[in-house]
Write a protein that holds these residues in place. Structure first.
Motif, PDB file in Angstrom:
ATOM      1  N   GLN A   1       0.828  -1.204   0.000  1.00 22.34           N
ATOM      2  CA  GLN A   1       0.000   0.000   0.000  1.00 22.34           C
ATOM      3  C   GLN A   1       0.863   1.255   0.000  1.00 22.34           C
ATOM      4  N   ARG A   2       1.977   1.217   0.746  1.00 18.83           N
ATOM      5  CA  ARG A   2       2.900   2.368   0.726  1.00 18.83           C
ATOM      6  C   ARG A   2       3.523   2.537  -0.653  1.00 18.83           C
ATOM      7  N   ALA A   3       3.864   1.409  -1.282  1.00 16.32           N
ATOM      8  CA  ALA A   3       4.419   1.475  -2.638  1.00 16.32           C
ATOM      9  C   ALA A   3       3.387   2.036  -3.613  1.00 16.32           C
ATOM     10  N   CYS A   4       2.124   1.611  -3.466  1.00 10.52           N
ATOM     11  CA  CYS A   4       1.046   2.118  -4.319  1.00 10.52           C
ATOM     12  C   CYS A   4       0.862   3.619  -4.131  1.00 10.52           C
ATOM     13  N   PHE A   5       0.975   4.075  -2.895  1.00  8.43           N
ATOM     14  CA  PHE A   5       0.831   5.512  -2.629  1.00  8.43           C
ATOM     15  C   PHE A   5       1.870   6.308  -3.408  1.00  8.43           C
TER      16      PHE A   5
END
Length: 316
Positions: A22-26
């Motif tokens: 999710q952090r990578a997607c952000f």
């Protein structure tokens, strides 16, 4: 049927469950969205500020860039914000608004590509009559018809969904509100609605794809009798359009041409459709187009010269 609806919000399960993903997607999708908005805004500003980009093709490209700027904005900012929270919720009204906006701008994009293909067909196959056929009024009507058709497509899709009863559960296995996941949650028989969705979304994508491919085949056949220089220019322009058509139309055909079922790959396919064509279209239409690149150079050169003159005047 609407009286049976006791849901006020939906829970979006998103793309991934792990915090690292999710952090990578952000980071990734924040960058993609900023580049999408800036890239399409640059195309719009260049076409409107340039004194040379007045051909109908650039008029349609300006409309396409605006649609490409708005299409991901219907869902991507919410998806990016949701990567920062554990429970991703969206109100019922917000869900329907997201559904309408995504299909409105996505549908308009498809119809604009069809209008652009017609413009290229007239330019290459009937060059002597091009200015007569593709006058300012005709271009305005084609662009206006594309937006109206996109609205009609979207409002039908939304009205079909909003009248369904939703009485639980409320978890949508996606990152935004789309038709198939919502039909799966409805506590009613959605067979007929699913067929209308196929006719409204799937057949629009398929028929548009067939029309576009036929038009480009006709264009390529007409090029056989032209000079090599004319063939090179036409192929360069049509090549850009064909790439855009494949990027825009293949994912919706995969998503909506089948009956109302959800597959594991659906989230990634619709994510590709929302993010990649609007991001890549400015590159596709500028890197392969010397006129647009030259117009951009002139605009930035003039602005750079103006700033230097202002600085020099300030020193004097």
């Amino acid at each position: 049927m609407g009286a049976k609806n006791n849901l006020t919000e939906f829970v979006l399960l998103g793309l991934f469950r792990s915090q690292e993903m999710q952090r990578a997607c952000f980071l990734v999708f924040s960058l993609f969205h900023v580049l999408t908005v800036l890239g399409n805004l640059l195309v719009i500003v260049t076409i409107n500020a340039s004194k040379t980009l007045h051909a109908p093709m650039y008029f349609f490209l300006c409309h396409l860039s605006f649609a490409d700027m708005c299409y991901p904005s219907a869902s991507t900012p919410k998806m990016i914000a949701d990567t920062l929270v554990e429970r991703k919720t969206i109100s019922f009204k917000g869900c329907m608004t997201q559904l309408f906006s995504a299909h409105f701008f996505g549908g308009t994009e498809i119809f604009l590509l069809t209008a652009m293909a017609y413009d290229r067909y007239v330019a290459i196959c009937r060059p002597l009559h091009y200015e007569t056929i593709m006058g300012r009024r005709k271009c305005g009507l084609l662009a206006g018809a594309s937006w109206v058709a996109g609205f009609l497509h979207s409002i039908l899709q939304t009205l079909l969904t909003v009248q369904l009863p939703f009485c639980g559960p409320n978890e949508i296995d996606s990152f935004f509100c789309d038709v198939h996941p919502l039909l799966k949650l409805a506590c009613a028989d959605t067979y007929v609605v699913g067929l209308i969705v196929v006719a409204n979304s799937g057949m629009i994508s398929l028929v548009s794809f067939i029309i576009l491919i036929i038009s480009y085949v006709v264009i390529l056949l007409n090029l056989r009798s032209r000079s090599s220089e004319s063939q090179r220019k036409a192929l360069s322009t049509c090549g850009s359009h064909i790439i855009a058509v494949l990027l825009v139309l293949v994912p919706p055909m995969f998503m909506y041409i089948r009956p109302s079922t959800t597959l594991a790959a659906d989230k990634l396919v619709i994510l590709f459709n929302i993010v990649m064509p609007p991001l890549l279209n400015p590159l596709i239409y500028t890197l392969r187009n010397s006129e647009v690149k030259n117009a951009m150079r002139k605009i930035f050169r003039v602005k750079g010269s103006s700033r230097r003159e202002v600085k020099l005047q300030g020193f004097s």
